[in-house]
Write a protein that holds these residues in place. Sequence first.
Motif, mmCIF file in Angstrom:
data_model
loop_
_atom_site.group_PDB
_atom_site.id
_atom_site.type_symbol
_atom_site.label_atom_id
_atom_site.label_comp_id
_atom_site.label_asym_id
_atom_site.label_seq_id
_atom_site.Cartn_x
_atom_site.Cartn_y
_atom_site.Cartn_z
ATOM 1 N N GLU A 73 -8.579 -7.293 3.986
ATOM 2 C CA GLU A 73 -7.529 -6.324 3.692
ATOM 3 C C GLU A 73 -6.800 -6.675 2.399
ATOM 4 N N THR A 74 -6.557 -7.972 2.216
ATOM 5 C CA THR A 74 -5.878 -8.389 0.993
ATOM 6 C C THR A 74 -6.695 -7.999 -0.234
ATOM 7 N N MET A 100 -8.835 -5.505 -0.380
ATOM 8 C CA MET A 100 -8.816 -4.062 -0.522
ATOM 9 C C MET A 100 -7.510 -3.598 -1.168
ATOM 10 N N LEU A 101 -6.410 -4.210 -0.724
ATOM 11 C CA LEU A 101 -5.113 -3.773 -1.236
ATOM 12 C C LEU A 101 -4.889 -4.226 -2.670
ATOM 13 N N ALA A 102 -5.515 -5.326 -3.034
ATOM 14 C CA ALA A 102 -5.376 -5.780 -4.413
ATOM 15 C C ALA A 102 -6.163 -4.868 -5.348
ATOM 16 N N VAL A 154 -12.696 2.809 -2.539
ATOM 17 C CA VAL A 154 -12.486 3.932 -3.448
ATOM 18 C C VAL A 154 -12.955 3.578 -4.859
ATOM 19 N N ARG A 177 -5.233 1.367 8.543
ATOM 20 C CA ARG A 177 -4.175 1.066 7.588
ATOM 21 C C ARG A 177 -4.690 1.189 6.160
ATOM 22 N N GLN A 178 -5.892 0.717 5.953
ATOM 23 C CA GLN A 178 -6.430 0.753 4.595
ATOM 24 C C GLN A 178 -6.740 2.183 4.146
ATOM 25 N N ALA A 206 -3.643 3.528 2.967
ATOM 26 C CA ALA A 206 -3.255 2.984 1.666
ATOM 27 C C ALA A 206 -4.133 3.549 0.558
ATOM 28 N N GLY A 207 -5.132 4.332 0.936
ATOM 29 C CA GLY A 207 -6.006 4.939 -0.072
ATOM 30 C C GLY A 207 -7.078 4.010 -0.577
ATOM 31 N N ALA A 208 -7.527 3.094 0.280
ATOM 32 C CA ALA A 208 -8.483 2.093 -0.176
ATOM 33 C C ALA A 208 -9.928 2.575 -0.143
ATOM 34 N N PHE A 256 -7.442 -2.161 11.112
ATOM 35 C CA PHE A 256 -7.338 -2.485 9.685
ATOM 36 C C PHE A 256 -7.857 -1.322 8.846
ATOM 37 N N ASP A 272 -7.848 -10.158 7.637
ATOM 38 C CA ASP A 272 -6.732 -10.329 6.713
ATOM 39 C C ASP A 272 -7.224 -10.511 5.291
ATOM 40 N N VAL A 273 -8.280 -11.336 5.165
ATOM 41 C CA VAL A 273 -8.813 -11.614 3.836
ATOM 42 C C VAL A 273 -9.375 -10.336 3.239
#
Lengths: 374, 296, 361
Positions: C61-62, C64-66, C275, C83-84, C87-89, C80, C58-59
């Motif tokens: 992913e957060t 990566m998404l930030a 990315v 999903r990432q 999201a294009g991470a 994970f 979770d940490v």
Amino acid sequence: MALDVFAPWDNPDAKPLIQFKNVTKRFGDFTAIDDLTVDIFESEFFALLGPSGCGKTTMMRMLAGFETPTEGTIRLAGEDIAPIPPNKRAVNMMFQSYALFPHLTIWDNIAFGLKRDRMPKGEIEARVDEMLRLTRMEQFAKRKPHQVSGGQRQRVALARSLAKAPKLLLLDEPLGALDKKLRQETQFELMDIQEKTGTTFVIVTHDQEEAMTVASRVAVMDHGKIVQVSTPDAIYETPNSTYVADFIGDVNLIQGKADPKGDKIYIAWAEGQPEIVGTPMSDFSHGQDVHFAIRPEKVSISADKPEGAANAIKGKVLDIAYLGNISTYHVELPGGQVIKAQTANNRRISRRSFTWEDDVWLSFTDTAGVLLER
Amino acid sequence: MRRFTLIAIPYAWLLALFLVPFLIVFKISLSDLAMAIPPYTPNLDLSTGWAGFKDFLSQLDFENFIWLTQDDLYWKAYLSSAKIAAISTILTIIVGFPIAYGMARAPEEWRATLLMLVILPFWTSFLIRVYSWMGILSQEGYLNQFLMSIGVISEPLIILNTNIAVYIGIVYTYLPFMILPIYAALEKLDESLLEAAEDLGCSRMSAFWLITVPLSKQGVIAGSFLVFIPTLGEFVIPSLLGGSKTLMIGKVLWEEFFSNRDWPVASAVAVVLLLILIIPIILFQRNEQKQREAEG
Amino acid sequence: MNKTLVTLTASVALCAMAASAEEVRVYNWSDYIDEDLLTKFEEETGIKLIYDVFDSNDVLETKMLAGNSGYDVVVPSGTFLQRQISAGAFQKLDEAQLSNKGNMWGVIEDRTAKYDPDNAYSINYMWGTTGIGVNLAKVQEALGEDAPITSLDLVFNPENMEKLADCGVHFLDAADEIIPAVLAYLGEEPDSHDTDVIAKAEAVLAGVSPYVQKFHSSEYINGLANGDICVAIGWSGDILQARDRAAEAENGVEIAYNAPSEGALMWFDQMAIPVDAPNAEAAHKFLNFIMDAENMAAASNYVYYANGNEASQPMLEEDVIGDPAIYPDAATLENLYTTSPYPPKTQRIVTRMWTKIKSGI
């Protein structure tokens, strides 16, 4: 003039309200009170006067119960009060800082002690109102202490300490925080209240003028001992030591050797100067050290040598302190000693006879000064 | 001009470090969840000009706040946090008052040292201090070993991962925030007030209740706010010392953010928490002001 | 979550510094590498390696998404990762820079392709199973000699759990691993995204959660090793680490790990390059270094996890390659299942359910 005839200390049958008997108080190595014995009578306004550290506050705190004597006994109305805690004594104290409770209104401050006695509500109200009236604080009853002036706080503190109608009221430098004018007004108010309530007051002060004004008797203290206890006029006119003479008011002190001739004593005090003639209160032997103390207002000053004066000394005006109603002349004698002489300014300043550097004559009668052994 | 600059500095500070972050969080709370970087939509694109900005605004809504009202988890968590914060505050007063009292009554030459001792734990990292409580409170920890060795208990007490451990951790951590304002109030207290109370017929005990306690009230209130406000949003202590049954809004916020990856709802939770906190903060300010006025 | 906090604090400081060309920043799971390898990488390449750890997907992913995490290599688990990627991470790997790619094990690559089609974005680092670790003596004391330590019945049957509660049971704080396990226990499809099916798992968990001392994803390692707890649902390698720590400490604690007979979750930790990695070239060098057979073998020998590197297998120690808890036999391998990420709406329901199970609200 009821005060004049009030003198229980001269009456051997009078029972003192407070008796200090050989009381000593030590804090570690420091002796605050040194083998002190004194009686204080009912309805007296008794002043403890002395410089800071002389033990006067310790005496008061022993009366209040915050300190216990190391040796000796203190009796209140004949009863030894050593084992009685402060909250059980019929003694109340007015603190130097007033110690008003900041979170309570003036009304509640005054009612505080009464409520502790579980007095009925109606009686409390009546008593508080009476105290407010006595101290003229009626319209401030609902205010908090920080919302009134310093003089008003002082009156609240007095009202609070009087509310329980104590046998003895202790006042620790009660007027110390007030400015001079207010202090003088309040002194008379204090005396007035003391007379009205008939309560015995013991006041601690370092201000000799205040002690003289309010007290029926003054005890002058030094280093844990009482040097002299007497009425204000006696303390002033006939101090028993140079310490007391110097502490109370202004004084000229001249040291010399005694030469008794008849009921007078001649004092040789400086080479080439006429001897001073004085009237002794006690015996002096020939050649004994003697201190001659004379108040400045008892020394006259004139341009020419006065005829028939018992004592006349020539000097030079060194300085003039103009105080409005009076002037104090500092006159230097040939030996270098400076004597203060005071005259009332009953004439306009432009008509004044002497100025700096003028040669003048100082004169005084042979009963004007006192002769002291120490 | 200089005057203006002086006033501008604190306001600029507030604006940059409080208002701007808050507005960002508030804006996210009005957004919608998206699987992207960043994980919400819409994003403000200034290059599209005024029309773009209007379009951006039109996509914001209060859906997430409505969501918070639909699940009892959230208000229960807020309530449970408030309860834990309130109990912790009371416990902190019970522990902190006697310490502050003892310090204020200690000889003057000791007071600086005692104050230093109260502040000393701050020299160590907060995390390390909370960790060390795990070592003390665990089943095989020092406390149980000690109690068992002196024969008080025969079975180890289960303290770690319970609310008791959370209370211990909070009281331990926030104690200085309670002690210092009470100490400040008690130290100002004039000894002669207590003597006056005794002189007027109080016993030592009743003088304490009638004078000392009311006069330290401001300190207790200030300390209570200093403990209550941060405890309400506390996350670290309950997650380290608490068990899974310790429900606090800080943990819910964490879960929204990290497990659900739902930044908009997490932001809504944070905005509501802030609004809840603002009430005691305003009360605190009022109290401070009242005190200043009282001191004239 | 404890280590998470430490790493969070550390990485805030880290983000403040700008990455220079001579640095590579790696964000990996805690207790997940032989630290000698880190020095070795620095010596071989001359690139300064900054190594941070986390203990929760979770940490990661957060972060990566930030965006702008500042890391060059991160290690998300399969679902994970999937999903990432969407999201294009992450960036696609440049195979030209990965000369060791040929070492990878087809068996694993086939499975990871479920999350990362063609393995275009990631390489496998470690894989393992989620199963049950037990303190043999204490469990047998509570449940008798024939305690069902190889079955999920041990942890999902309230009768057993009631007896185990006193000696301490930890569950992973990961809904997406525990719920599939319950579904496997109930004979349902473990990877079901049907909320009605998931609700069945909730009922089972509600029955046993009062006996769970803590839901946590790393404390159980020490807990098991010290004897503080007696049962944990955890990751294979972690439980084996606990077993070895207890053996080293000679404290009389004997730990055993079993992949449940009802089927176990097979998971994959994949190395990928964000990315916005500041130094993608160094990141590729690091990946290539890890894919070296010798290095990968050293890592597995150290952490007791199986890897996806076929060439490393001859260099693995016998207690790794020969331990069916690490490298399951073909039959067990058949019995392992994989999961896929929940869609956001389902994820919210799962998280809410998880909170309810943990806290009772």
